[in-house]
Structures are given as structure tokens and as C-alpha cells.
Scaffold this active site. Sequence first.
Site, PDB file in Angstrom:
ATOM      1  CG  ASP A  35      -2.273   0.573   0.970  1.00 15.65           C
ATOM      2  OD1 ASP A  35      -2.323   1.718   0.498  1.00 15.65           O
ATOM      3  OD2 ASP A  35      -3.281  -0.088   1.242  1.00 15.65           O
ATOM      4  CG  HIS A  65      -5.151   3.722   0.554  1.00 14.78           C
ATOM      5  ND1 HIS A  65      -4.675   2.444   0.401  1.00 14.78           N
ATOM      6  CD2 HIS A  65      -6.349   3.742  -0.088  1.00 14.78           C
ATOM      7  CE1 HIS A  65      -5.538   1.732  -0.301  1.00 14.78           C
ATOM      8  NE2 HIS A  65      -6.564   2.497  -0.613  1.00 14.78           N
ATOM      9  CB  SER A 124      -8.990   0.445  -0.661  1.00  8.39           C
ATOM     10  OG  SER A 124      -8.216   0.576  -1.811  1.00  8.39           O
TER      11      SER A 124
END
Length: 774
Positions: free
Chosen positions: A155, A225, A562
Site C-alpha cells: 500500500d 490509505h 480498498s
Amino acid sequence: MEIARRNTAQLLLAFFLFPLLLPRAAFAAKQAYVVYLGEHSHSSQLSPLEASKRATESHYELLGSVLEDKEKVQDAIFYSYTHHINGFAAYLEVEEAMKVSEYPGVLSVIPNRGYTLHTTHSWEFLGLERDGRVPKHSLWRKARFGEDTIIANLDTGVWPEAQSFRDDDLGPIPSKWKGICQNDFDESFSCNRKLIGARYFNKAYEAVVGQLNDTFFSPRDYDGHGTHTLSTAAGGAVPGANIFGYGNGTAKGGSPRARVAAYKVCWPPVNGSECFDADIVAAFDAAIEDGVDVISVSLGGDPADYFRDGLAIGSFHAVRKGITVVCSAGNSGPQLGTVSNLSPWMLTVGASTMNRQFPSSLIFDDKRVQGESLSAKGLPGNDAYPMISSREAKYANASEHKARLCYLGSLDPAKATGKIVVCLRGITARVEKGEAVLQAGGVGMVLANDADNGNEIIADAHVLPATHITYSDGLTVFSYLESNESPLGYITSPKTELGTKPAPFMAAFSSLGPNTITPEILKPDLTAPGVSVIAAYSAAVGPTNLVFDARRVAFNSVSGTSMSCPHVSGVAGLLKTLHPDWSPAAIKSAIMTTARTQDNMEEPVLNSSFVKATPFAYGSGHVRPNRAMDPGLVYDLTTNDYLDFLCALGYNSTQLAMFSKAEAYSCPPTPLRIEDLNYPSITVPQLSVSATVTRVVKNVGSPGTYVARVIEPRGVAVAVNPARLAFEKVGDEHKFEVTLKGKHRTSSNGEYVFGALIWSDGKHYVRTPLVVKI
């Protein structure tokens, strides 16, 4: 069909070497490629350092024999994959790449293509706290002490200071761990007994954007994220987690006692991409060597042939080493055929809602329309405010299109100041529309869905009082604005509400099947919570991720596949703890066959338009962790099964032997029919009169007799033989056949129909989707 597959496989290499039709002058320009050579077979007599050195030398020798210039080779290669994945990444001209592709032993030469993160946060195609509890079952208590399980995340890195990664009460780092905490250029970054490792991979990104500064040489998450997804998968318990006071509770990852490791492969977007093949392959090679158990991958790209795709290559080698790989399905819904991460060895996850909302209502004309929001502040006072549609508030020289969508700079302060502005969802970030209203002097925003997004509304941390409403409610609001000369309204402050119904339903953004590479394999595999998920966040950015947002939060609400992917990664980590002898395929099967296709009203799961969803949206159904830990039966698969699958796609024995060098392999004399791959779903992409599909189930529970029950797809007769299977002990396997025949059918209409096969012993219910094109 099989001949066509083989011809396609033979032609793919040339096709992928020429991703664009370039003028001949452009051939002189270099670009990055991944040269893929299969699997390493290091001698057991060599130390890891010596094995790595020899592998690197072999890569330089290979390229040197093609380029015939040792100095040129030194400048060309920027990655050498030396642990499990055999290959290297290099700067090459197109003609050089063609020569390399013809070299003996080279399986594929892949342009360094880009991937995107599967979050709808920063883009319109935008933690696990759900209700403050983990699943309550006696065996899950054992899983709470699963400190030997290691979950890795590919990520944007990680914010190590996040409370979800504290190592309170954890024992020593597992002895199997061989990774590092890569803080050579960032001394402020540190690991502990929870966050046991972190690495960064940026050479492929640098090949695209040019030389990088020091801030790119750190696994620190400057985006949020990576921190969000990793804490969703395996963050520790954090009491009092919330965003602006909303959703307050104890945040826990799916596998809260597991150790975590971060592999940073994604960076600020360039040309629409954030993560690149050569970096992804390097991260997989490192993670496999480091000793992880589960790899969570919340990113993806356009579907491609499996061995022209860095994610598929990396995950193949990981699964071969017993590592479960979980990937997001993508955020390109609601169009059909948009799902990504299609290989059968991946576990691919769609996104659906949960039974928690953050309601914020628009009150107007004696009506109340309920939307959702996480606005930090409500409108002052209780008096109604003037309302205006963004189209009516546009600058004279702005396009109506941009004004309707509330682009930055499209709204006229002379028209918007002091008013609630109603904007249409689409293209630009949802929260950016609020900033456009704020810049134009608006006091609040109503964000109305377009038809494609239907009833999917998302709670965002807006920069002003705002609420997000459904498409049908939006039509009502726009009608009111058009029919009243002085429309008035008021937006209520958000609140947290549990137990909402119906839930779950599918998110509009969640990518849909069918599988465009291998239609015989149903994708996505299942769905999990992916809308308004609260989890840990980076302190480097605001909750909207936009440059104008100076706010900072410890936890944030984000939406996307996600977010659903790491929910399943956490469940996979728990299953690995409970059943360390299970293969990745067994873990995958347990999660899929126990999934649920009904919502909390005991009705079929719906899509965002409140129409009955199909397996192309949810795969096998919505994840149920409690059932997954004791599935009864599993559909298991080995590396050889996947190699047989690749044989059926047109790869030959010589090529496939390079994928599995530690063991002799050759394609079976009779090629596998892809429909017969022992997958936990059954898909027949073209039913001509009849088709028979074979499966094998393995008992992983108590002895018992399972009886088949079939929910027939419309217009299709289904027979199961045998319809009764008796298992005497754990490990017993039985084969069965499923025969499908069209009813009263004279010609194909090209329509997919859906059903299910359910094996049950009265305690376990092993559900397999049936997907048939008639």
C-alpha cells in the site's frame, strides 16, 4: 475455444511489448520493463546471501548476452528479484525488450504498467469499528492469541505512531520473521513488537517520474490509505476511536493480535497511476522471504493476462509458499465486466455497506430527506437558509456541466453566498465539491446522487455542513428548487446510528463480474464492509486528503474496495491461526462457502438501486467470520492445480516447469477443462444443451453425511451425482459431478442466470454459487 486460448497465449507477448502504436522514432526511447523468469531454485548448500548474489549475477549475464555491452547492463538493471521470484527490472528500448523476450528461459517481458489504489476517498471512484465487538465464539478466543500470524500490506506505507500499532502486552517477535524496519533515511520511523517490519519500493516509480528527493525514501504513510487498510486488517484494540466524535467505540482490526508489516509500493499519482509493476513484484519477493502469512493488496489495474500482471505474478509465488493473498475487486462499478484482480489464486473482494450510518437530514417544505455526513460542524441556529442548485449558482462564463458537478471555481459568490448549494455527484471528489461551495460563500451543501450511484450514500468529513442524499431524494430536492421562487432548507448535524436496514447492500462503486480474462472463474469472490469504514489514519494529511484541508484526525472514515479487502485479510489471519495446516485455497474456500446472500431483513442482498444483486456483485456473498472458522467442507487446490489451469490457457510444460522449479511438472496428457478447476464457485460461460462440471470436497470438520440441495438457475435443470457424501474423518475427500441442462431452449439468448448448490449435514451449510450463461 481451447485452440483459441493457445493462439492467444502465443500472441500475447508481442502484444504486450507494444502497448501503444508508436512512431518509429519513439523506439529509441527507453522505458522500464519487468523480465520474468519464473521461480528460483536456490541450492540448499548456498547461504541466502550467496544465493542472492548468484541470482543477481545470472540476471546481469542474461541481459549482457543480449545487449553485448556490460557497461550498458550496469545502467539498465534497477531491480534484481533474488529470493523466490526469478527476474529483474531494467530500462530497455522496445527493440531490446523484443530481443530479451526471445532469450531462452524468459517467460515474459512486461512494460512497467501502473495500478491505482481502490479507494473512493481522493477521487470520486473514492477500521474496523463496526459495533465495538469481535465475533463471539470459543475458537475465536484462541485466535486472539494469534501473535505468530503476520499480516502484510502492500500500500502507501504506514504511520507507525498510530495507536492501532501499539505493542502493549505482545510477546517477542516471532522467530520466523526475517524482515527489516527500513528507516535508513527516516530516523523518525520506528517499528515495535506489533509493527514488526516496514519497507519501501520506489525504483519503478522513479523510472516514471524521474529522480526523487529524500521524502520518498521512507515507508512512512503520507496518504492515510496504507495506515487505514493495515489497521483494518490487524490493528490492535483502541478504545474511544472516532472521527469528530462520530462512530465512537473500540476500534479493532479483523485479526487484532496479529503482527503487521508494511510494504510501501504506492506513491503520489502520476499519469493516473500510483503503484507500478516492478515495485510490486519486488515487494512480493521481499514479503515472501520475510515470512508473512497473509498479504493484503488494496490496489489493482486493468485486467491483463495473468503472467503479464505484476500482482498476479507476485501473488502466484506467494500462494505457492502457503501465503493467502487478498485483493480488492476495484471501484469501477456499477458497469458489468469491470472487476480486476482476476487470477484464481487470489481472493478478490467487493464492497458493501454495514448496519451503521451517520444520518444528517435536509429539511425543506415540511419534508425531511435523510442523507449521511461526517461534517464536523452543523449549521448555526435552527432557522432555514436559502437554497439554490449549483447550476443556477454558476458563473456566467462557467459551463453548466462543471457547475452542476460543483467544480472548483465554477460557482458565483454573488449567487451562492449565504445559501445551501445543491450539487450533483460525479467525476470530482465529493469533499472537493464542498470546498467549491465554501469558496463561493455557501453555508452548506447537499450532494445528490446521479442515477448510477442510486441509493449508495457515503459519510464524508466535509469541510462545511453537508449531507449526501440518494438519487430519488435528489430528484425531489431539484424539483422543489425548480418550482419555488424562494426555496428554503436546513441541514441537521450528523449523528451515529446502529442497526440500520437493509444492510448490507452493494456499493455502487464496487466493480462487477463477469471475469473478462477467464469467464469460467467467478469474480469477485465475495463482499465485505467497504462503505464509511472507520480505521486509523496518517497524521500527515487531513481527512479529505485534499490540499486545502488542514484538519488532522487519528481515525478516518473511508470507502472503497480498498476498505473491504483488509476485512477479509483479517479473517484470513484468524483462520491461519486456528488452522495453521490449511492451504490458502482451503482458507479461501472456508470464507467463500460460508458467506451470506441475505441482508439483515432476511431478504436477498440488494444493489445500490435496491434491486436484487447477483454473484457478479457479491461473488459467494457477504463474509461471515464465525461460520468461516468451521466450514465443514472445503474445495482445496494445490500449486499443480493452478499449473494445470495455466496449461489449459495455452502455456506449455517447458514454460510451466519454470514456475515450479523445485518440483518436476508437465502438463497433463488430457488438458484440464477450466470449468473443472476445483474452485468454490461454478461458472459455465456458455451452456450449449448441457454441461457437466466436476468438483472435489474435503472434510475439515466432524464426521458426517452431507446431502446436496440445489437452487436452480432460471431455465436450467441441475443434477448432482452423487447427491449424498459420507465423510468418516478429517481429510476425507469425495468427488461429485454437477450436470446443467437448458430447459425448453431453442437458441442462446446470451443471458446469465444464477443459482446455488448447498451441501449440508444439518450443521454446516457449504454454499457454492452457480453462474450460467444461456
